[in-house]
Write a protein that holds these residues in place. Structure first.
Motif, PDB file in Angstrom:
ATOM      1  N   THR A 150     -33.522  27.783  -5.836  1.00 24.84           N
ATOM      2  CA  THR A 150     -32.274  28.133  -6.527  1.00 24.84           C
ATOM      3  C   THR A 150     -31.090  27.276  -6.095  1.00 24.84           C
ATOM      4  OG1 THR A 150     -31.760  29.849  -4.866  1.00 24.84           O
ATOM      5  CG2 THR A 150     -32.995  30.534  -6.828  1.00 24.84           C
ATOM      6  N   ARG A 151     -31.285  26.390  -5.134  1.00 22.35           N
ATOM      7  CA  ARG A 151     -30.178  25.538  -4.706  1.00 22.35           C
ATOM      8  C   ARG A 151     -29.813  24.545  -5.813  1.00 22.35           C
ATOM      9  NH1 ARG A 151     -30.467  23.436   0.102  1.00 22.35           N
ATOM     10  NH2 ARG A 151     -29.340  21.504  -0.312  1.00 22.35           N
ATOM     11  N   GLY A 165     -29.690  21.632  -8.104  1.00 26.48           N
ATOM     12  CA  GLY A 165     -30.712  20.656  -8.428  1.00 26.48           C
ATOM     13  C   GLY A 165     -32.124  21.179  -8.268  1.00 26.48           C
ATOM     14  N   GLY A 166     -32.268  22.445  -7.880  1.00 21.88           N
ATOM     15  CA  GLY A 166     -33.588  23.028  -7.695  1.00 21.88           C
ATOM     16  C   GLY A 166     -34.253  23.377  -9.012  1.00 21.88           C
ATOM     17  N   VAL A 167     -35.528  23.735  -8.930  1.00 21.56           N
ATOM     18  CA  VAL A 167     -36.286  24.067 -10.135  1.00 21.56           C
ATOM     19  C   VAL A 167     -35.696  25.278 -10.845  1.00 21.56           C
ATOM     20  CG1 VAL A 167     -38.563  24.768 -10.989  1.00 21.56           C
ATOM     21  CG2 VAL A 167     -38.383  23.092  -9.141  1.00 21.56           C
ATOM     22  N   LEU A 168     -35.185  26.243 -10.075  1.00 14.11           N
ATOM     23  CA  LEU A 168     -34.576  27.452 -10.644  1.00 14.11           C
ATOM     24  C   LEU A 168     -33.113  27.537 -10.224  1.00 14.11           C
ATOM     25  CD1 LEU A 168     -37.435  30.040  -9.991  1.00 14.11           C
ATOM     26  CD2 LEU A 168     -36.798  29.046 -12.188  1.00 14.11           C
ATOM     27  N   ASN A 208     -28.279  31.890  -4.815  1.00 12.65           N
ATOM     28  CA  ASN A 208     -28.437  31.064  -3.626  1.00 12.65           C
ATOM     29  C   ASN A 208     -27.336  31.347  -2.611  1.00 12.65           C
ATOM     30  OD1 ASN A 208     -27.888  28.274  -2.092  1.00 12.65           O
ATOM     31  ND2 ASN A 208     -30.038  28.356  -2.708  1.00 12.65           N
ATOM     32  N   ALA A 209     -26.109  31.488  -3.089  1.00  8.66           N
ATOM     33  CA  ALA A 209     -24.980  31.725  -2.183  1.00  8.66           C
ATOM     34  C   ALA A 209     -25.096  33.068  -1.483  1.00  8.66           C
ATOM     35  CB  ALA A 209     -23.666  31.651  -2.966  1.00  8.66           C
ATOM     36  N   VAL A 210     -25.445  34.114  -2.236  1.00  9.86           N
ATOM     37  CA  VAL A 210     -25.572  35.456  -1.653  1.00  9.86           C
ATOM     38  C   VAL A 210     -26.702  35.488  -0.626  1.00  9.86           C
ATOM     39  CG1 VAL A 210     -26.179  37.860  -2.122  1.00  9.86           C
ATOM     40  CG2 VAL A 210     -24.589  36.650  -3.637  1.00  9.86           C
ATOM     41  N   LEU A 211     -27.851  34.947  -1.000  1.00 13.71           N
ATOM     42  CA  LEU A 211     -29.007  34.967  -0.106  1.00 13.71           C
ATOM     43  C   LEU A 211     -28.746  34.132   1.146  1.00 13.71           C
ATOM     44  CD1 LEU A 211     -31.837  36.089   0.179  1.00 13.71           C
ATOM     45  CD2 LEU A 211     -32.718  34.063  -0.978  1.00 13.71           C
TER      46      LEU A 211
END
Length: 222
Positions: free
Chosen positions: A46-47, A49-52, A58-61
């Motif tokens: 989820t970062r 440029g990532g696939v998702l 991403n920020a919360v996790l």
């Protein structure tokens, strides 16, 4: 030491402590690895440029992972005692230590897994996309196989860190090798207890490190 006894530690006490350490290590590592791989995969995928790619997720996790990793284990252990009691029905014993050990090691493994996945060349992902692979297929069939050598090293590093944390498990009465060293070697000035527990931990760490390094060399793709 009392009388003519040269140590207060009996073979039964030593074996019980060793068993408690191995139980804490094995169970916490199993649960922590499952959670850590999931966390690391989500962080990597989820970062930007990532696939998702998904910036909010991403920020919360990432924030949650960083917050947990910021806490020293002894503070984390005490802070989540109510959660531990709710989950396993007790706040003392081996299982009461396994819960905070898992909570501690999962984010640590997650970051290591994320870094391992990010080491995979971008061309691998692009090739998978060009073949029409779904995000799940990209992760399962391409990223994981390519990163497995690095992942093995990551789990090895996490395991060694987990052994260190089990030494503090005596706070919740979990016992273990570390507690034996503190309760007898330090508090009761039993030199033999200190030596035998230190040697045991050194041998355990070395065995894990050597095994992990050997497996990583075997599975690392060149």
């Amino acid at each position: 030491m009392n009388g003519d006894k040269w140590t207060l530690v009996t073979p039964d006490m030593y074996l019980r402590a060793l068993g408690e350490t191995l139980q804490m290590l094995g169970v916490a590592l199993a649960f922590g690895s499952i959670l850590g791989v999931v966390l690391g995969a989500v962080l990597a995928l989820t970062r930007r440029g990532g696939v998702l790619q998904n910036a909010p997720v991403n920020a919360v996790l990432a924030t949650v992972v960083n917050l947990i990793r910021s806490l020293p284990f002894i503070i984390l252990l005490v802070a989540i005692l109510p959660f531990t009691r709710l989950l396993v029905g007790t706040s003392i014993g081996v299982w009461a230590a396994i819960v905070p050990l898992t909570v501690m090691v999962a984010p640590y493994i997650g970051r290591l897994v994320e870094n391992s996945l990010l080491e995979v060349p971008a061309g691998v992902v692009e090739a998978a996309r060009s073949m029409g692979a779904t995000p799940l297929q990209i992760f399962w069939r391409f990223l994981l196989p390519e990163a497995r050598g690095s992942l093995i090293l990551a789990i090895t590093i996490a395991t060694v860190g987990l052994i260190d944390a089990t030494a503090m498990a005596g706070v919740v009465g979990a016992g273990g090798i570390g507690d034996l060293a503190l309760s007898y070697g330090y508090e009761r000035y039993d030199g033999f207890a200190m030596v035998i527990t230190c040697v045991t931990l050194i041998v355990l760490v070395q065995a894990i490190q050597l095994s992990g390094s050997a497996l990583a060399r075997r599975y690392r793709r060149r």
